[in-house]
Scaffold this motif. Structure first.
Motif, PDB file in Angstrom:
ATOM      1  N   ALA A 180      75.390  81.889  32.724  1.00  0.00           N
ATOM      2  CA  ALA A 180      74.231  82.174  32.785  1.00  0.00           C
ATOM      3  C   ALA A 180      74.100  80.642  34.308  1.00  0.00           C
ATOM      4  O   ALA A 180      73.115  81.520  35.050  1.00  0.00           O
ATOM      5  N   LEU A 181      74.736  80.092  34.170  1.00  0.00           N
ATOM      6  CA  LEU A 181      73.997  79.226  35.501  1.00  0.00           C
ATOM      7  C   LEU A 181      74.711  78.992  36.269  1.00  0.00           C
ATOM      8  O   LEU A 181      74.295  78.903  37.626  1.00  0.00           O
ATOM      9  N   MET A 182      76.144  79.544  37.174  1.00  0.00           N
ATOM     10  CA  MET A 182      76.026  79.067  37.963  1.00  0.00           C
ATOM     11  C   MET A 182      76.445  80.312  38.582  1.00  0.00           C
ATOM     12  O   MET A 182      77.022  80.630  40.585  1.00  0.00           O
TER      13      MET A 182
ATOM     14  N   SER B 179      82.195  69.031  36.385  1.00  0.00           N
ATOM     15  CA  SER B 179      81.058  68.387  35.705  1.00  0.00           C
ATOM     16  C   SER B 179      81.000  66.803  36.036  1.00  0.00           C
ATOM     17  O   SER B 179      82.052  66.611  35.212  1.00  0.00           O
ATOM     18  N   ARG B 180      79.906  66.956  35.776  1.00  0.00           N
ATOM     19  CA  ARG B 180      79.713  65.120  35.424  1.00  0.00           C
ATOM     20  C   ARG B 180      78.602  65.112  35.112  1.00  0.00           C
ATOM     21  O   ARG B 180      77.446  65.301  35.003  1.00  0.00           O
ATOM     22  N   THR B 181      78.294  64.128  33.350  1.00  0.00           N
ATOM     23  CA  THR B 181      77.311  64.383  32.958  1.00  0.00           C
ATOM     24  C   THR B 181      76.414  62.338  33.528  1.00  0.00           C
ATOM     25  O   THR B 181      77.499  62.405  34.001  1.00  0.00           O
ATOM     26  N   PHE B 182      75.685  62.611  33.093  1.00  0.00           N
ATOM     27  CA  PHE B 182      74.519  61.201  33.845  1.00  0.00           C
ATOM     28  C   PHE B 182      73.646  60.826  32.998  1.00  0.00           C
ATOM     29  O   PHE B 182      73.310  60.959  31.631  1.00  0.00           O
ATOM     30  N   ALA B 183      73.353  59.285  33.126  1.00  0.00           N
ATOM     31  CA  ALA B 183      72.194  58.695  32.069  1.00  0.00           C
ATOM     32  C   ALA B 183      70.784  59.187  32.834  1.00  0.00           C
ATOM     33  O   ALA B 183      70.642  60.046  34.224  1.00  0.00           O
ATOM     34  N   SER B 184      69.771  59.198  31.877  1.00  0.00           N
ATOM     35  CA  SER B 184      69.103  60.048  31.573  1.00  0.00           C
ATOM     36  C   SER B 184      68.054  59.732  32.983  1.00  0.00           C
ATOM     37  O   SER B 184      67.527  59.058  33.179  1.00  0.00           O
TER      38      SER B 184
ATOM     39  N   TYR C 246      71.274  66.203  41.483  1.00  0.00           N
ATOM     40  CA  TYR C 246      71.364  67.486  42.012  1.00  0.00           C
ATOM     41  C   TYR C 246      70.941  67.619  43.451  1.00  0.00           C
ATOM     42  O   TYR C 246      71.521  68.598  44.228  1.00  0.00           O
ATOM     43  N   ALA C 247      69.782  66.833  43.847  1.00  0.00           N
ATOM     44  CA  ALA C 247      69.208  66.618  44.404  1.00  0.00           C
ATOM     45  C   ALA C 247      69.676  66.356  45.779  1.00  0.00           C
ATOM     46  O   ALA C 247      69.729  67.542  47.217  1.00  0.00           O
ATOM     47  N   ARG C 248      70.548  65.483  45.957  1.00  0.00           N
ATOM     48  CA  ARG C 248      71.343  65.022  46.774  1.00  0.00           C
ATOM     49  C   ARG C 248      72.817  66.122  47.634  1.00  0.00           C
ATOM     50  O   ARG C 248      72.948  66.333  48.454  1.00  0.00           O
ATOM     51  N   ALA C 249      73.024  66.741  46.326  1.00  0.00           N
ATOM     52  CA  ALA C 249      74.547  67.415  46.525  1.00  0.00           C
ATOM     53  C   ALA C 249      73.751  68.715  46.873  1.00  0.00           C
ATOM     54  O   ALA C 249      74.963  69.579  48.130  1.00  0.00           O
ATOM     55  N   VAL C 250      73.276  69.082  46.772  1.00  0.00           N
ATOM     56  CA  VAL C 250      72.414  70.642  46.549  1.00  0.00           C
ATOM     57  C   VAL C 250      72.511  70.261  48.939  1.00  0.00           C
ATOM     58  O   VAL C 250      72.405  71.282  49.966  1.00  0.00           O
ATOM     59  N   GLU C 251      72.196  69.263  49.393  1.00  0.00           N
ATOM     60  CA  GLU C 251      72.112  69.155  51.097  1.00  0.00           C
ATOM     61  C   GLU C 251      73.143  68.920  51.423  1.00  0.00           C
ATOM     62  O   GLU C 251      73.103  69.883  52.822  1.00  0.00           O
ATOM     63  N   ALA C 252      73.886  68.235  50.693  1.00  0.00           N
ATOM     64  CA  ALA C 252      75.548  68.403  51.785  1.00  0.00           C
ATOM     65  C   ALA C 252      76.218  70.136  51.105  1.00  0.00           C
ATOM     66  O   ALA C 252      77.457  69.868  51.505  1.00  0.00           O
ATOM     67  N   ALA C 253      76.247  70.661  50.387  1.00  0.00           N
ATOM     68  CA  ALA C 253      76.698  72.526  49.932  1.00  0.00           C
ATOM     69  C   ALA C 253      76.860  72.587  50.753  1.00  0.00           C
ATOM     70  O   ALA C 253      76.187  72.872  51.921  1.00  0.00           O
ATOM     71  N   ARG C 254      78.311  73.229  50.638  1.00  0.00           N
ATOM     72  CA  ARG C 254      79.070  74.387  51.608  1.00  0.00           C
ATOM     73  C   ARG C 254      78.811  75.835  50.600  1.00  0.00           C
ATOM     74  O   ARG C 254      79.254  76.054  49.746  1.00  0.00           O
ATOM     75  N   PRO C 255      79.033  76.760  50.935  1.00  0.00           N
ATOM     76  CA  PRO C 255      79.504  78.374  50.302  1.00  0.00           C
ATOM     77  C   PRO C 255      80.002  77.874  49.560  1.00  0.00           C
ATOM     78  O   PRO C 255      81.838  77.951  49.733  1.00  0.00           O
ATOM     79  N   SER C 256      80.226  78.923  48.204  1.00  0.00           N
ATOM     80  CA  SER C 256      81.281  79.333  47.144  1.00  0.00           C
ATOM     81  C   SER C 256      81.504  80.846  46.965  1.00  0.00           C
ATOM     82  O   SER C 256      81.933  80.733  45.602  1.00  0.00           O
ATOM     83  N   GLY C 257      81.280  81.454  47.837  1.00  0.00           N
ATOM     84  CA  GLY C 257      81.781  82.768  46.882  1.00  0.00           C
ATOM     85  C   GLY C 257      80.790  83.569  46.449  1.00  0.00           C
ATOM     86  O   GLY C 257      79.721  83.026  45.995  1.00  0.00           O
TER      87      GLY C 257
ATOM     88  N   ALA D  56      77.381  76.612  44.833  1.00  0.00           N
ATOM     89  CA  ALA D  56      77.835  75.720  45.195  1.00  0.00           C
ATOM     90  C   ALA D  56      77.516  74.516  44.374  1.00  0.00           C
ATOM     91  O   ALA D  56      78.624  73.734  44.477  1.00  0.00           O
ATOM     92  N   VAL D  57      76.663  74.042  43.840  1.00  0.00           N
ATOM     93  CA  VAL D  57      76.145  73.436  42.911  1.00  0.00           C
ATOM     94  C   VAL D  57      75.024  73.527  42.026  1.00  0.00           C
ATOM     95  O   VAL D  57      74.182  74.542  42.096  1.00  0.00           O
ATOM     96  N   ALA D  58      74.765  73.402  40.818  1.00  0.00           N
ATOM     97  CA  ALA D  58      74.395  73.471  39.706  1.00  0.00           C
ATOM     98  C   ALA D  58      73.696  71.998  38.622  1.00  0.00           C
ATOM     99  O   ALA D  58      74.620  70.963  38.587  1.00  0.00           O
ATOM    100  N   HIS D  59      72.739  72.588  38.103  1.00  0.00           N
ATOM    101  CA  HIS D  59      71.974  71.583  37.458  1.00  0.00           C
ATOM    102  C   HIS D  59      72.034  72.136  35.871  1.00  0.00           C
ATOM    103  O   HIS D  59      70.525  73.046  36.333  1.00  0.00           O
ATOM    104  N   ASP D  60      71.915  71.177  34.877  1.00  0.00           N
ATOM    105  CA  ASP D  60      71.741  71.413  33.471  1.00  0.00           C
ATOM    106  C   ASP D  60      70.791  71.148  32.901  1.00  0.00           C
ATOM    107  O   ASP D  60      71.736  69.667  32.692  1.00  0.00           O
ATOM    108  N   PRO D  61      69.475  70.946  33.114  1.00  0.00           N
ATOM    109  CA  PRO D  61      68.941  69.617  32.826  1.00  0.00           C
ATOM    110  C   PRO D  61      68.846  69.102  31.070  1.00  0.00           C
ATOM    111  O   PRO D  61      68.683  67.966  31.185  1.00  0.00           O
ATOM    112  N   GLU D  62      68.990  69.918  30.318  1.00  0.00           N
ATOM    113  CA  GLU D  62      69.185  70.184  28.756  1.00  0.00           C
ATOM    114  C   GLU D  62      70.540  69.049  28.676  1.00  0.00           C
ATOM    115  O   GLU D  62      70.780  68.049  28.295  1.00  0.00           O
TER     116      GLU D  62
END
Length: 431
Positions: free
Chosen positions: A34-36, A77-82, A89-100, A104-110
């Motif tokens: 659903a996410l990727m 994937s990696r989990t992070f403290a609350s 995620y915001a920083r990762a989107v800036e440097a992302a390259r296309p991945s078919g 390229a990058v996704a975020h699951d807030p839950e």
């Protein structure tokens, strides 16, 4: 088809509340489907869980292997403290390259987790240099590479690709990209030191030669040495391979130890209580055994011995059988320290696999062969020092990795592994 991986219950970890969901194959297949998708949801043909790195009380990293339209895609994937995951995620989107077909990058807030589709990675900035569409390896080597095939990937640390030319049906080189400049330099130094000392003429040991190195790309390219992985062998040739493995370690330990190699620290006495504490937090049922073992290791620490050149990561998969000698690969963790550290680590690995596979007699034969091979070229470390290092490696390598790599068989036999370590330390285990 979804590849389910059995797990053993771990104690709740308030710092990583999403841990059990992230390790559930069925749940993650649904979530990632659903996410990727780059243009909506994905129809996954298959899912498998890959490499796991669980830091108790801190974070969880998981590599997810997705099959989409007949192609395999890796998602780290990696989990992070609350609260941190959104900023990451915001920083990762800036440097992302296309991945078919995948985002390229996704975020699951839950889950407070961020997902990177290969060749995107949180820390390995030059990971894309390994993909087939780039000419980085060809440029460094000075001849064309027809294709690359990912051989190993440790998110946020390093990745290795096998490199093929147009004619060879086997790899001609391996290219490794690092996240850190210091780790690149250390790996280059280790390979160079040992190869320069040995060359290709040693009858017992071979290591790969460095073919190219690029600080800009954080890439090291080494030759692909031929051979069969020792951990895949069976039957009568396995003990003989173990004798040669022991002789190879003895040869390495006989080389001059360079002063600029870092000391090997993983099996130091002061590291053992931390390993026991982490194991106990994840598995309270074995916490008393782990704590007792660590205390005894600290109390019975052997006196310092002469430092030798250590491999530092003596798994049988890092040994390749070549006719009558062994090639040792993956020298990234090379350092200096007592010979018993390498030999004890190798023996601990044999005992661990014998315990989880219920092959005690076979493991004893392999251990004897390893010792005999070592003793054929170099005196074995003292019995007390070797027992201590076997026990320390069973605790801080084998038992701890069963926890932080989520190895189901190791977790199932964790009590037996700790018991064997304590018996070894007390001189009660089979020698």
């Amino acid at each position: 088809m979804r590849a389910a991986v059995p797990t053993v219950a771990l104690a709740p970890d308030p710092a990583v509340p999403a841990r059990d969901v992230m390790l559930d194959a069925r749940e993650m297949a649904d979530r990632l489907g659903a996410l990727m998708g780059a243009d909506g949801s994905l129809d996954l043909d298959g899912y498998a869980r890959g490499r796991v790195k669980y830091r108790v009380g801190d974070s969880l990293r998981v590599v997810h292997e997705l099959e989409v339209r007949g192609s395999r895609h890796l998602v780290a994937s990696r989990t992070f403290a609350s609260g941190r995951s959104e900023k990451v995620y915001a920083r990762a989107v800036e440097a992302a390259r296309p991945s078919g077909p995948l985002r390229a990058v996704a975020h699951d807030p839950e889950l407070e987790a961020v997902f990177w589709t290969f060749p995107n990675d949180r820390k390995i900035a030059r990971l894309a240099a390994l993909v087939p569409e780039t000419d980085t390896v060809s440029r460094l080597l000075g001849w064309p590479i027809a294709r690359t095939l990912l051989a190993a990937y440790a998110p946020e640390k390093a990745a290795t690709a096998a490199c093929f030319d147009e004619l060879a049906g086997r790899p001609i080189a391996y290219a490794k990209v690092f996240a850190d400049d210091a780790e690149l330099a250390a790996s280059r130094r280790a390979h160079t030191v040992v190869f320069d000392a040995l060359g290709t003429s040693s009858s017992a040991l071979r290591v790969p030669a460095v073919l190219a190195c690029s600080e800009e790309d954080r890439m090291l390219v080494v030759e692909a040495v031929e051979g069969r992985r020792v951990d895949t062998l069976r039957g009568p040739e396995h003990p003989e391979a173990m004798r040669r493995f022991g002789a190879a370690l003895a040869t390495l330990h006989s080389l001059p130890a360079p002063a600029d190699l870092a000391p090997f620290a993983r099996l130091r006495p002061d590291r053992q209580p931390t390993a026991a504490e982490l194991i106990g937090r994840a598995r309270p049922d074995v916490a008393p055994a782990a704590e007792r073992l660590a205390s005894e290791l600290v109390a019975d620490a052997p006196p310092a011995e002469a430092a030798v050149c250590l491999h530092g990561d003596v798994h049988l998969k890092n040994g390749l059988l070549q006719a009558r000698r062994i090639a040792l690969i993956d020298l990234d963790q090379m350092g200096t320290g007592p010979a018993a550290a390498d030999l004890g680590s190798a023996i601990a690995g044999i005992r661990y696999h014998a315990l989880v596979a219920d092959e005690i007699a076979r493991g004893a034969r392999l251990e004897r062969a390893l010792r005999d091979g070592y003793a054929s070229l170099r005196e074995l470390p003292g019995a007390d020092a070797l027992r201590w290092h076997i026990a320390a490696a069973l605790l801080s390598e084998r038992a701890l990795r069963a926890v932080n790599r989520i190895r189901p068989n190791g977790l199932t036999h964790l009590g037996a592994v700790l018991a064997d370590a304590r018996a070894t330390l007390r001189g009660e285990a089979v020698q």
